[in-house]
Design an enzyme around this catalytic site. Structure first.
Site, short mmCIF file in Angstrom:
data_model
loop_
_atom_site.label_atom_id
_atom_site.label_comp_id
_atom_site.label_asym_id
_atom_site.label_seq_id
_atom_site.Cartn_x
_atom_site.Cartn_y
_atom_site.Cartn_z
CB SER A 10 9.77 -30.18 18.80
OG SER A 10 8.46 -30.48 18.39
N GLY A 11 8.51 -32.09 21.28
CA GLY A 11 7.98 -33.45 21.41
C GLY A 11 8.74 -34.41 22.31
CB SER A 21 6.03 -26.39 16.99
OG SER A 21 6.29 -27.75 16.87
CG HIS A 76 3.01 -21.29 24.64
ND1 HIS A 76 1.83 -20.62 24.88
CD2 HIS A 76 2.69 -22.29 23.79
CE1 HIS A 76 0.85 -21.20 24.19
NE2 HIS A 76 1.34 -22.22 23.53
CG HIS A 128 -2.07 -25.10 25.62
ND1 HIS A 128 -2.80 -25.65 24.61
CD2 HIS A 128 -1.10 -24.37 25.01
CE1 HIS A 128 -2.29 -25.30 23.43
NE2 HIS A 128 -1.25 -24.52 23.65
CG ASP A 172 1.27 -8.17 45.31
OD1 ASP A 172 1.37 -6.97 45.64
OD2 ASP A 172 0.87 -9.05 46.09
CG HIS A 224 -2.78 -20.51 21.32
ND1 HIS A 224 -1.86 -20.25 20.34
CD2 HIS A 224 -2.29 -21.56 21.99
CE1 HIS A 224 -0.88 -21.14 20.40
NE2 HIS A 224 -1.13 -21.93 21.40
CE1 TYR A 242 4.36 -8.19 50.26
CE2 TYR A 242 5.52 -9.16 48.40
CZ TYR A 242 4.59 -9.25 49.40
OH TYR A 242 3.86 -10.41 49.56
#
Lengths: 231, 231, 231, 231
Positions: B44-45, B74, B94, B96, B119, B168, B226
């Protein structure tokens, strides 16, 4: 005098082109030493690539330059009013970053549409009213500061660390110059996302209050637990 | 312990700023060793430029940190719920990222408008429902995971390797941390194209089912042909 | 001959790809020595990475090439007409920069929505009328210049240092080649912001006249005080 | 065999990530030696950073691989049909570049709104019809080529060096692989500008025919005079 503060303010100014927030010499950052009552600010009209820490201009809270080879940024009277009105603020930044400035040109506050916004700004980012003609003609830059202070009556500037000025652009602040720039970068990102959100859904509402509270207060205040490196 | 996994997860985390998916410390990637039942996740951070492979935190599937100098991200409880519910998933990310987060802020799934989407994602990329106030107030990050699991009831997470969380942003996954980030990059690209497609044609429909099937299954499953280097 | 001018014009041309205003060989910059009545301009069809200061072509105000190994830019007759009609102009640039060209393709002047615009352009950036078929068929590039001159009848080209040509793209100018490119960069930024402003607010009006005056005249004319480094 | 052609095709492929047209391994370029009846094409599924000139696969016009360590790009049957139908074409490129693909996803041809477009494409850039289910299920990539050929019945592919495939993305071509990529870069730029033009003016018409003619034919055909370095 205050070499460390000048170094910090210099570095925060150099973050503006590095983060893509400014074109040419647009934008300026300042930082204050509250004990001495002096703030350091970028000089006017110097290209970022020529800027040195020693070029930062030291100002007192009467708006007088007390050290420095150059004139301070033309926006210095705005910074001064904010430092006087917001004692918890340690650094201030002004840019014409394109997304935030577009909201300012539209004269609209930025609604809180999601957690990226709520992580940093509690509720909408307000848009200060237009200045009246007489406020523009006399002491324009000082009045820009005063209308921001008016906008924040009853609000906590530590919870909403930024504002838009109608037809102009954003100001942001923080506990020091570095955090002010950090918040300006976030405001630009949030302004971009909010514009795109509205493009995707015409009738979009603000994020629910509970999620705004959760995200803001997991990062800010006594019960914060997010982004804390711990050990 | 699990130095190779930590190295992979470290490299996958470093791909986030390299691909422009994150601002500052936003975003986190994890990867799991299914045999040992342990996953490595970003602390974290910590700024990306300071991150080292040995900083990755090792967690067990009870949500306990078993190795590492820092607190885990977190968002770790979200990763944990996904690993428990989706046994075929080996890595989770995850972010943003701005286009995907804009769809999330609009609360809309991303329709499959073309082959770039087909695809990688079979059908629309769903948008998980808003959390209820009580789900936000208590165990918010865990509930974020549970509502994603709820969204995928009756769906194959290997066929739709990502999701949006309302107000979110996106989560994506894959067989390992690297593939999870790859899918997150594709989701951002697809989110951008879909927004522009709607700008160009107000009444746009999804791509025909036959072309969605063709593109997904020429790359995935037993008859894929492919992107296989062959020899 | 005029090596210093060629060097300046070369450097101004190289700013076009550096600032992202051009693709491939699109775009051209010129600069004039008013005493000698000669201007230097980019040669036609040479890639920016191969350009050298000595490749700049010297032209007189009769439109004759007086020095240089290459043909001058195909747009040279447009530059020539502007130099003849606007004696205060020392440098000219033409690009197809994407935002400004999009306004040109829409055939719309760029309204002054804010101070970023007002700092550089006094009032809207006009859009010259379409050329008539006979103006296109004969002496097209010369007529492009003449229609710009027609657009500026009664206007001061030093106050509005640029224009859009319908279905085509922008021209900008300044006291020398460097300032012309600076104004072209600003026009592209202003074009981008104005488009986004309209996206955010359908019925948006121009910035109030008082703020347009304030911003333009704090930077231009005898009472300017902005962006002046002073001492 | 054909080392020079492979080198050219390799370099043209490497231009795709350099110009921002592709993500990951998306996109492929080929070039043909008409005398030998062989074309070189990018291998399938190899990352651009690992690509070498010797990796290019040589194909004959029966669709057989005649040299190379890898499988050719999955889109090879599309290239093959275009080489067979368009004898003046020497190089072909396929990408999912985001703006052009957005038009393709909207199923719309790109109107000629201005001279940037008219300098390279004479009239609109067409959008090939959707494939029928049976055309998708059997020999999909070959049928993609055939539907492009169908779209160009009565048109000159040298005058319109590119096409959109509905729900898919763009193909472009030229006299060799390098020019094909050049045209793909221009198509992406033109697609971006056209989308923004429509955003700025809802009821926008195509550029007048006379200006389309002027710009196309000052660069192409026997009377071209633009962008010719001369001496």
């Amino acid at each position: 005098m205050l070499e460390e503060l000048k170094q910090q303010v210099y570095e925060a100014n150099m973050e503006l082109p590095a983060k893509g927030l400014v074109t040419y010499t647009w934008g300026n950052v300042s930082g204050i030493d509250r004990e001495k009552g002096l703030f350091a600010i970028k000089p006017s009209g110097i290209a970022y690539e020529d800027l040195k820490p020693s070029d930062m201009v030291l100002m007192n809270l009467n708006g007088e330059s007390v050290e420095g080879d150059y004139k301070p940024s033309s926006d210095t009277p705005t910074h001064l009013e904010l430092y006087k009105a917001f004692p918890q603020v340690g650094g201030i930044v002004h840019t014409h970053s394109a997304w935030a400035a577009s909201w300012a040109q539209a004269g609209r506050p930025i609604p809180c549409y999601g957690t990226t916004h709520a992580d940093y700004f509690y509720g909408e980012i307000p848009c200060a009213r237009s200045l009246r003609p007489e406020e523009i003609e006399m002491e324009y830059e000082k009045n820009t500061g005063l209308v921001i202070v008016e906008t924040f009556q009853g609000m906590n500037p530590a919870y909403v660390p930024g504002v838009l000025c109608t037809n102009h652009g954003p100001f942001a602040w923080g506990k020091d110059a570095e955090e002010a720039v950090h918040n300006a970068v976030v405001m630009e990102e949030v302004a971009k996302m909010a514009a795109r959100t509205e493009q995707l859904k015409t009738e979009v509402g603000e994020a629910p209050k509970t999620i705004q509270d959760k995200h803001f207060f997991r990062k800010h205040g006594p019960n914060a637990y997010y982004g804390n490196a711990g050990k």
